[in-house]
Design an enzyme around this catalytic site. Structure first.
Site, short mmCIF file in Angstrom:
data_model
loop_
_atom_site.label_atom_id
_atom_site.label_comp_id
_atom_site.label_asym_id
_atom_site.label_seq_id
_atom_site.Cartn_x
_atom_site.Cartn_y
_atom_site.Cartn_z
N ASP A 109 8.31 -10.70 -11.40
CA ASP A 109 7.51 -9.45 -12.13
C ASP A 109 6.10 -9.29 -11.37
O ASP A 109 5.54 -10.21 -10.76
CB ASP A 109 7.03 -9.98 -13.59
CG ASP A 109 7.05 -8.52 -14.36
OD1 ASP A 109 7.89 -8.36 -15.10
OD2 ASP A 109 5.94 -7.93 -14.31
N ASP A 125 5.95 -7.84 -6.20
CA ASP A 125 6.56 -6.65 -6.46
C ASP A 125 8.08 -6.63 -6.05
O ASP A 125 8.11 -7.01 -4.71
CB ASP A 125 5.90 -5.34 -5.78
CG ASP A 125 6.22 -4.06 -5.78
OD1 ASP A 125 7.48 -4.02 -6.32
OD2 ASP A 125 5.74 -3.15 -5.53
N LYS A 189 18.23 -1.60 -17.15
CA LYS A 189 17.67 -0.66 -18.01
C LYS A 189 17.89 0.57 -17.51
O LYS A 189 17.49 0.65 -16.30
CB LYS A 189 16.28 -1.12 -18.44
CG LYS A 189 15.67 -0.06 -19.57
CD LYS A 189 14.25 -0.07 -19.25
CE LYS A 189 13.49 -1.16 -19.73
NZ LYS A 189 13.20 -1.55 -21.04
C1 SAM Z 1 10.16 -4.15 -20.29
S1 SAM Z 1 9.22 -5.16 -19.34
C2 SAM Z 1 10.54 -6.66 -19.24
C3 SAM Z 1 10.61 -7.49 -20.37
C4 SAM Z 1 11.30 -8.78 -20.14
N1 SAM Z 1 12.76 -8.28 -20.00
C5 SAM Z 1 11.35 -9.80 -21.34
O1 SAM Z 1 12.43 -9.85 -22.01
O2 SAM Z 1 10.12 -10.06 -21.72
C6 SAM Z 1 9.34 -4.63 -18.01
C7 SAM Z 1 8.83 -5.23 -16.84
O3 SAM Z 1 9.00 -4.81 -15.46
C8 SAM Z 1 8.09 -5.27 -14.57
N2 SAM Z 1 8.13 -4.32 -13.44
C9 SAM Z 1 8.04 -2.94 -13.09
N3 SAM Z 1 8.15 -2.59 -11.88
C10 SAM Z 1 8.47 -3.90 -11.18
C11 SAM Z 1 8.36 -4.08 -9.80
N4 SAM Z 1 8.42 -3.29 -8.77
N5 SAM Z 1 8.32 -5.52 -9.54
C12 SAM Z 1 8.51 -6.50 -10.45
N6 SAM Z 1 8.36 -6.16 -11.73
C13 SAM Z 1 8.21 -4.96 -12.34
C14 SAM Z 1 6.75 -4.62 -15.43
O4 SAM Z 1 5.61 -5.36 -14.85
C15 SAM Z 1 7.23 -5.49 -16.90
O5 SAM Z 1 6.78 -6.52 -17.01
#
Ligand code: SAM
Length: 235
Positions: A109, A125, A189
């Protein structure tokens, strides 16, 4: 569109709340310093039975219940399975996987994540080209399941937000096609009505079955839906 928290989180949720919900929804006394959308999110969160249940059971996010339902239907989590979790913060999906016997798992994340032993967690990232090889190295072999709950921060510009979401689904799917074990699965998702036709066509070429799944824990007023591709046929 995204039903997860905006980056500013409320520190202390009000006490109380149960699965059956309250007769009268709680209202926050002050909205000082919050935008209307942050205020609306907080009030929805406080009155949401899945958020209350997550707090009560020690899960870090209500998202934990989404992967729990997905796993109850598809049975991905088992001892010996190798799992990669893209966009894993704050760790709800990792908690469920570990609870169900997965010991070989890696999450990534942009945000820091408190440990979820025995998972390896990378703070970086996923779209950085150096990330995918690191995930595989930490996992110690090809995954049986690649799951992605990645959601970009929305900027409020419809087309831009949409392109970002689709971009994350595509990059997750390409990664899965590149690294999965034969017979493996991909969960991502997505959003109903999104421009995902191309990625679905691509998944159908490489997997026996591709379906949409809407868990009960996914808010009914949200267009969120999960793509579940099973029976990886290989590259
Ligand atoms: C909906 S949350 C995930 C919740 C997680 N599944 C849980 O159960 O706790 C979405 C996550 O995607 C991450 N995210 C978005 N773009 C990303 C990227 N390019 N690389 C890594 N993480 C990313 C965000 O930082 C965020 O924490």
């Amino acid at each position: 569109m995204n039903d997860e928290p905006p980056r500013k989180r409320m520190v202390k949720p009000p006490a109380g709340g149960n699965e059956s919900g309250r007769a009268k929804p709680a209202r926050l006394k002050t909205a000082f310093g919050r935008t209307p959308s942050q205020q609306a999110w907080l009030e929805r969160q406080i009155n949401d039975p899945f958020s209350a249940k997550a707090r009560a059971l020690g899960y870090r996010s209500r998202a934990a219940f989404k992967i729990s339902e997905i796993d109850e239907k598809f049975h991905f989590f088992r001892k010996g399975a190798r799992v990669i979790d893209l966009g894993c913060a704050p760790g709800g999906w990792l908690q469920i996987a570990v609870e169900r016997g997965v010991t070989q798992l890696v999450g990534v994340d942009l945000l820091p994540v408190d440990p979820v032993a025995p998972a390896h967690i990378l703070e970086m990232d996923f779209t950085d080209p150096s990330c995918p090889p690191k995930l595989i190295e930490l996992l110690g072999g090809a995954p049986d399941l690649v799951m992605s709950d990645m959601a970009p921060n929305t900027v409020g510009h419809r087309e831009t937000d949409h392109l970002r979401i689709v971009g994350l689904i595509e990059i997750g799917a390409e990664f899965a096609i590149e690294v999965l074990k034969p017979g493996g699965a991909f969960v991502a998702k997505a959003f109903q009505g999104g421009e995902t036709a191309e990625v679905i066509a691509r998944l159908k070429k490489h997997f026996d079955k591709v379906v949409h799944f809407k868990p009960k824990a996914s808010r009914s007023d949200s267009s969120e839906v999960f793509l579940v591709a099973t029976g990886f046929k290989g590259r």
